[in-house]
Design a protein around this motif. Structure first.
Motif, PDB file in Angstrom:
ATOM      1  N   VAL A  92      41.225  46.200  59.596  1.00  0.00           N
ATOM      2  CA  VAL A  92      41.836  45.197  60.316  1.00  0.00           C
ATOM      3  C   VAL A  92      40.564  44.074  60.515  1.00  0.00           C
ATOM      4  N   ASP A  93      40.976  42.915  59.928  1.00  0.00           N
ATOM      5  CA  ASP A  93      40.245  41.699  59.916  1.00  0.00           C
ATOM      6  C   ASP A  93      38.807  41.974  59.456  1.00  0.00           C
ATOM      7  N   GLY A  94      38.836  43.045  58.441  1.00  0.00           N
ATOM      8  CA  GLY A  94      37.484  43.248  57.734  1.00  0.00           C
ATOM      9  C   GLY A  94      36.990  44.361  58.127  1.00  0.00           C
ATOM     10  N   ALA A  95      37.173  45.096  59.211  1.00  0.00           N
ATOM     11  CA  ALA A  95      36.444  46.080  59.984  1.00  0.00           C
ATOM     12  C   ALA A  95      37.136  47.193  59.726  1.00  0.00           C
ATOM     13  N   PRO A  96      36.291  48.403  59.615  1.00  0.00           N
ATOM     14  CA  PRO A  96      37.005  49.720  59.291  1.00  0.00           C
ATOM     15  C   PRO A  96      37.598  50.226  60.622  1.00  0.00           C
ATOM     16  N   LYS A  97      38.699  49.944  61.008  1.00  0.00           N
ATOM     17  CA  LYS A  97      39.211  50.413  62.268  1.00  0.00           C
ATOM     18  C   LYS A  97      39.560  51.813  62.512  1.00  0.00           C
TER      19      LYS A  97
ATOM     20  N   ARG B  52      45.676  43.194  58.255  1.00  0.00           N
ATOM     21  CA  ARG B  52      45.878  44.757  58.148  1.00  0.00           C
ATOM     22  C   ARG B  52      45.865  45.019  56.493  1.00  0.00           C
ATOM     23  N   CYS B  53      44.627  45.856  56.194  1.00  0.00           N
ATOM     24  CA  CYS B  53      44.699  46.328  54.796  1.00  0.00           C
ATOM     25  C   CYS B  53      44.474  47.790  54.791  1.00  0.00           C
ATOM     26  N   TRP B  54      45.291  48.513  54.255  1.00  0.00           N
ATOM     27  CA  TRP B  54      45.169  50.014  54.182  1.00  0.00           C
ATOM     28  C   TRP B  54      44.366  50.145  52.739  1.00  0.00           C
ATOM     29  N   ILE B  55      43.032  50.958  52.804  1.00  0.00           N
ATOM     30  CA  ILE B  55      42.155  51.044  52.031  1.00  0.00           C
ATOM     31  C   ILE B  55      42.103  52.533  51.183  1.00  0.00           C
ATOM     32  N   ILE B  56      42.596  52.859  50.082  1.00  0.00           N
ATOM     33  CA  ILE B  56      42.870  54.106  49.803  1.00  0.00           C
ATOM     34  C   ILE B  56      42.076  54.477  48.428  1.00  0.00           C
ATOM     35  N   ASP B  57      41.585  55.755  48.609  1.00  0.00           N
ATOM     36  CA  ASP B  57      41.111  56.363  47.297  1.00  0.00           C
ATOM     37  C   ASP B  57      41.710  57.984  47.289  1.00  0.00           C
ATOM     38  N   PRO B  58      42.921  57.907  46.444  1.00  0.00           N
ATOM     39  CA  PRO B  58      43.578  59.086  46.300  1.00  0.00           C
ATOM     40  C   PRO B  58      42.991  60.242  46.062  1.00  0.00           C
ATOM     41  N   LEU B  59      41.858  60.082  45.213  1.00  0.00           N
ATOM     42  CA  LEU B  59      41.245  61.236  44.532  1.00  0.00           C
ATOM     43  C   LEU B  59      39.681  60.752  44.453  1.00  0.00           C
TER      44      LEU B  59
ATOM     45  N   VAL C 170      32.040  45.487  55.328  1.00  0.00           N
ATOM     46  CA  VAL C 170      33.157  44.386  55.631  1.00  0.00           C
ATOM     47  C   VAL C 170      34.159  44.762  54.371  1.00  0.00           C
ATOM     48  N   TYR C 171      35.407  44.925  54.641  1.00  0.00           N
ATOM     49  CA  TYR C 171      36.595  45.019  53.901  1.00  0.00           C
ATOM     50  C   TYR C 171      37.352  44.135  53.747  1.00  0.00           C
ATOM     51  N   ASN C 172      38.311  44.426  52.498  1.00  0.00           N
ATOM     52  CA  ASN C 172      39.433  43.588  52.220  1.00  0.00           C
ATOM     53  C   ASN C 172      39.039  42.056  52.024  1.00  0.00           C
ATOM     54  N   GLN C 173      37.711  42.291  51.028  1.00  0.00           N
ATOM     55  CA  GLN C 173      37.360  41.258  50.513  1.00  0.00           C
ATOM     56  C   GLN C 173      37.555  40.805  48.826  1.00  0.00           C
ATOM     57  N   PRO C 174      37.480  39.759  48.697  1.00  0.00           N
ATOM     58  CA  PRO C 174      37.978  39.181  47.023  1.00  0.00           C
ATOM     59  C   PRO C 174      37.073  40.049  46.065  1.00  0.00           C
TER      60      PRO C 174
ATOM     61  N   GLY D  42      25.873  50.633  43.596  1.00  0.00           N
ATOM     62  CA  GLY D  42      27.454  50.303  43.651  1.00  0.00           C
ATOM     63  C   GLY D  42      28.479  51.273  43.788  1.00  0.00           C
ATOM     64  N   GLN D  43      29.373  50.780  44.968  1.00  0.00           N
ATOM     65  CA  GLN D  43      30.491  51.597  45.024  1.00  0.00           C
ATOM     66  C   GLN D  43      31.424  50.431  45.342  1.00  0.00           C
ATOM     67  N   HIS D  44      32.894  50.713  45.464  1.00  0.00           N
ATOM     68  CA  HIS D  44      33.629  49.940  45.949  1.00  0.00           C
ATOM     69  C   HIS D  44      34.290  50.244  47.237  1.00  0.00           C
ATOM     70  N   GLU D  45      35.124  49.358  47.586  1.00  0.00           N
ATOM     71  CA  GLU D  45      35.563  49.526  49.244  1.00  0.00           C
ATOM     72  C   GLU D  45      36.350  50.887  49.431  1.00  0.00           C
ATOM     73  N   TRP D  46      37.004  51.319  48.276  1.00  0.00           N
ATOM     74  CA  TRP D  46      37.858  52.507  48.667  1.00  0.00           C
ATOM     75  C   TRP D  46      36.784  53.744  48.494  1.00  0.00           C
ATOM     76  N   ASP D  47      35.673  53.622  47.864  1.00  0.00           N
ATOM     77  CA  ASP D  47      34.903  54.709  48.136  1.00  0.00           C
ATOM     78  C   ASP D  47      34.231  55.068  49.420  1.00  0.00           C
ATOM     79  N   ASN D  48      34.202  53.885  50.286  1.00  0.00           N
ATOM     80  CA  ASN D  48      33.336  54.424  51.571  1.00  0.00           C
ATOM     81  C   ASN D  48      34.190  53.977  52.729  1.00  0.00           C
ATOM     82  N   CYS D  49      35.156  53.060  52.763  1.00  0.00           N
ATOM     83  CA  CYS D  49      36.058  52.595  54.126  1.00  0.00           C
ATOM     84  C   CYS D  49      36.317  53.995  54.878  1.00  0.00           C
ATOM     85  N   ALA D  50      37.232  54.714  54.483  1.00  0.00           N
ATOM     86  CA  ALA D  50      37.439  55.922  55.299  1.00  0.00           C
ATOM     87  C   ALA D  50      36.246  56.714  55.832  1.00  0.00           C
TER      88      ALA D  50
END
Length: 244
Positions: free
Chosen positions: A103-108, A75-82, A215-219, A186-194
């Protein structure tokens, strides 16, 4: 007292948005200085809430140092505060707060607040608003529109509109104010997970430009491209992208 993951994400996104509005309305700071302070304030609020309510979970935030520990967590919370600091600092409305759980890489699940418009979208309680228009509307980055935008617009007969934050663009599709959001470059995980979690919860299409799953929570946190669209447009855009 217990709080569901969905309620926690929504609360943190909404309250962080309120803090950001207060900061912008009352601050003597401007420009980059305002954006920097606001990023830190919202980030601290969200991280404090997660540490209190989900201390065992990993966190990936744009505004915090990253490390390998999160890779060993399911479980990994992925945050872009602004998301959309430029737009926030310019007094525009097209910025957002992103709080998601992978959760396990998927945007739950996810929550996206668009505070300047008084909006909160959550993946567990959202549906796409339907609006009839003569031409579909495609949203692209205000500062980095993709090179393919003109060709995709021609293919669909779409009107192209630039907008700021990725979250603001994705939620405009959910709200029925646009039909698709395409990004490349190019974006990062925090840009589009939520945003992806909310879009999927609403029954929209959300994927990479080649149709592969997000897929999220990647190296490597980079996600080069993104398509969020009403299903009737997604297949045509994906075919176009695969043939390039």
């Amino acid at each position: 007292m217990s709080v569901t993951d969905e309620d926690l994400a929504a609360h943190l996104a909404e309250e962080a948005g309120r803090l950001l509005l207060e900061q912008r309305n009352s601050s003597l700071l401007q420009g980059n200085a305002l954006g920097h302070v606001a990023d830190q304030v919202a980030n601290a609020f969200i991280l404090t809430g997660l540490a209190e309510w989900r201390p065992e979970d990993a966190v990936l935030s744009e505004e915090s140092p990253d490390g390998p520990v999160r890779l060993g967590k399911s479980r990994c919370w992925i945050i872009d505060p602004l998301d959309g600091t430029r737009e926030y600092s310019e007094g525009r409305p097209d910025w957002a707060v992103h709080v998601a759980l992978a959760v396990d890489g998927a945007p739950k699940l996810g929550a996206v607040a668009v505070p300047a418009l008084g909006r909160l979208f959550r993946s567990d309680a959202v549906e796409v608003a339907s609006r009839v228009r003569e031409r579909p509307v495609m949203l692209v980055s205000r500062t980095r529109p993709p090179a393919e935008a003109a060709e995709i617009a021609s293919l669909l007969g779409a009107e192209v509109r630039p907008m700021g934050s990725a979250g603001a663009k994705a939620m405009a599709v959910v709200a029925g104010e646009a039909d698709l959001y395409f990004h490349a470059g190019g974006q990062h995980e925090w840009d589009n997970c939520a945003p992806a979690a909310v879009a999927l919860g609403a029954g929209l299409h959300a994927s990479r430009a080649d149709g592969s799953s997000l897929v999220y929570n990647q190296p490597d946190t980079c996600i080069p491209d993104l398509l969020i669209a009403r299903p009737e447009y997604a297949d045509r855009v994906l075919r176009f992208c695969r043939q390039r």
